[in-house]
Motif scaffolding. Structure first.
Motif, PDB file in Angstrom:
ATOM      1  N   VAL A   1       7.997   4.932   5.968  1.00  0.00           N
ATOM      2  CA  VAL A   1       9.176   5.787   5.674  1.00  0.00           C
ATOM      3  C   VAL A   1       8.976   7.031   6.872  1.00  0.00           C
ATOM      4  CG1 VAL A   1       9.970   7.500   4.059  1.00  0.00           C
ATOM      5  CG2 VAL A   1       9.103   5.430   3.367  1.00  0.00           C
ATOM      6  N   TYR A   2       7.824   7.526   7.043  1.00  0.00           N
ATOM      7  CA  TYR A   2       7.978   8.830   8.053  1.00  0.00           C
ATOM      8  C   TYR A   2       8.211   8.197   9.460  1.00  0.00           C
ATOM      9  CZ  TYR A   2       5.543  11.836  11.121  1.00  0.00           C
ATOM     10  OH  TYR A   2       5.245  12.806  12.311  1.00  0.00           O
ATOM     11  N   ALA A   3       7.642   7.057   9.782  1.00  0.00           N
ATOM     12  CA  ALA A   3       8.121   6.709  11.204  1.00  0.00           C
ATOM     13  C   ALA A   3       9.493   6.128  11.067  1.00  0.00           C
ATOM     14  CB  ALA A   3       7.117   5.343  11.344  1.00  0.00           C
TER      15      ALA A   3
ATOM     16  N   ASN B   1      14.904   7.899  13.423  1.00  0.00           N
ATOM     17  CA  ASN B   1      16.167   8.266  13.206  1.00  0.00           C
ATOM     18  C   ASN B   1      16.559   9.747  13.728  1.00  0.00           C
ATOM     19  OD1 ASN B   1      16.737   6.014  11.942  1.00  0.00           O
ATOM     20  ND2 ASN B   1      16.656   6.833   9.734  1.00  0.00           N
ATOM     21  N   LEU B   2      15.594  10.646  13.832  1.00  0.00           N
ATOM     22  CA  LEU B   2      15.610  12.082  14.344  1.00  0.00           C
ATOM     23  C   LEU B   2      15.679  11.916  15.581  1.00  0.00           C
ATOM     24  CD1 LEU B   2      15.639  15.253  13.990  1.00  0.00           C
ATOM     25  CD2 LEU B   2      13.083  14.864  13.854  1.00  0.00           C
ATOM     26  N   ARG B   3      14.879  10.940  16.292  1.00  0.00           N
ATOM     27  CA  ARG B   3      15.051  11.026  17.670  1.00  0.00           C
ATOM     28  C   ARG B   3      16.202  10.431  18.195  1.00  0.00           C
ATOM     29  NH1 ARG B   3      11.506   6.493  18.787  1.00  0.00           N
ATOM     30  NH2 ARG B   3      13.579   5.250  18.921  1.00  0.00           N
ATOM     31  N   ASP B   4      16.753   9.517  17.620  1.00  0.00           N
ATOM     32  CA  ASP B   4      18.129   8.928  17.970  1.00  0.00           C
ATOM     33  C   ASP B   4      19.112   9.856  17.931  1.00  0.00           C
ATOM     34  OD1 ASP B   4      16.715   6.484  18.341  1.00  0.00           O
ATOM     35  OD2 ASP B   4      17.451   5.720  16.531  1.00  0.00           O
ATOM     36  N   ASP B   5      19.053  10.815  16.958  1.00  0.00           N
ATOM     37  CA  ASP B   5      20.137  11.957  16.512  1.00  0.00           C
ATOM     38  C   ASP B   5      20.065  13.133  17.198  1.00  0.00           C
ATOM     39  OD1 ASP B   5      20.893  10.256  14.404  1.00  0.00           O
ATOM     40  OD2 ASP B   5      20.024  11.334  12.796  1.00  0.00           O
TER      41      ASP B   5
ATOM     42  N   SER C   1       0.895  -1.244   0.065  1.00  0.00           N
ATOM     43  CA  SER C   1      -0.035  -0.141  -0.155  1.00  0.00           C
ATOM     44  C   SER C   1       1.112   1.216   0.078  1.00  0.00           C
ATOM     45  CB  SER C   1      -1.051  -0.058   1.177  1.00  0.00           C
ATOM     46  OG  SER C   1      -1.345   1.252   1.712  1.00  0.00           O
ATOM     47  N   LYS C   2       0.599   2.221  -0.925  1.00  0.00           N
ATOM     48  CA  LYS C   2       1.235   3.332  -0.983  1.00  0.00           C
ATOM     49  C   LYS C   2       1.299   4.089   0.518  1.00  0.00           C
ATOM     50  CE  LYS C   2       1.622   7.755  -3.407  1.00  0.00           C
ATOM     51  NZ  LYS C   2       1.669   8.676  -2.496  1.00  0.00           N
ATOM     52  N   ALA C   3      -0.020   4.133   0.853  1.00  0.00           N
ATOM     53  CA  ALA C   3      -0.238   4.847   2.232  1.00  0.00           C
ATOM     54  C   ALA C   3       0.579   4.097   3.263  1.00  0.00           C
ATOM     55  CB  ALA C   3      -1.584   5.044   2.584  1.00  0.00           C
TER      56      ALA C   3
END
Length: 69
Positions: free
Chosen positions: A46-48, A53-57, A38-40
């Motif tokens: 990908v968003y999650a 990655n942001l939280r880890d960085d 599913s594209k959604a």
């Protein structure tokens, strides 16, 4: 979408998608013997992953956050 379409959408080779499916690392659905995407679901996945990655960085970027309370 099928495996080739998902690979094209994500910009990776189809064997990478096949490997991730076999390891249940990517969202997919089986319809009979076919694997479909599913594209959604891929967009959310990908968003999650980017949020993980942001939280880890954040600590290495000097952000420690606020304490609750």
């Amino acid at each position: 979408m099928n495996t080739l379409q998902a690979a094209s959408y994500l910009g990776v080779p189809s064997d990478v998608i096949d490997d991730m499916v076999s390891k249940h690392q990517i969202p997919f659905t089986k319809v009979g013997d076919r694997v479909v995407f599913s594209k959604a679901a891929l967009d959310y996945w990908v968003y999650a992953k980017s949020m993980e990655n942001l939280r880890d960085d954040l600590p290495s970027l000097g952000f420690q956050g606020r304490k609750a309370g």
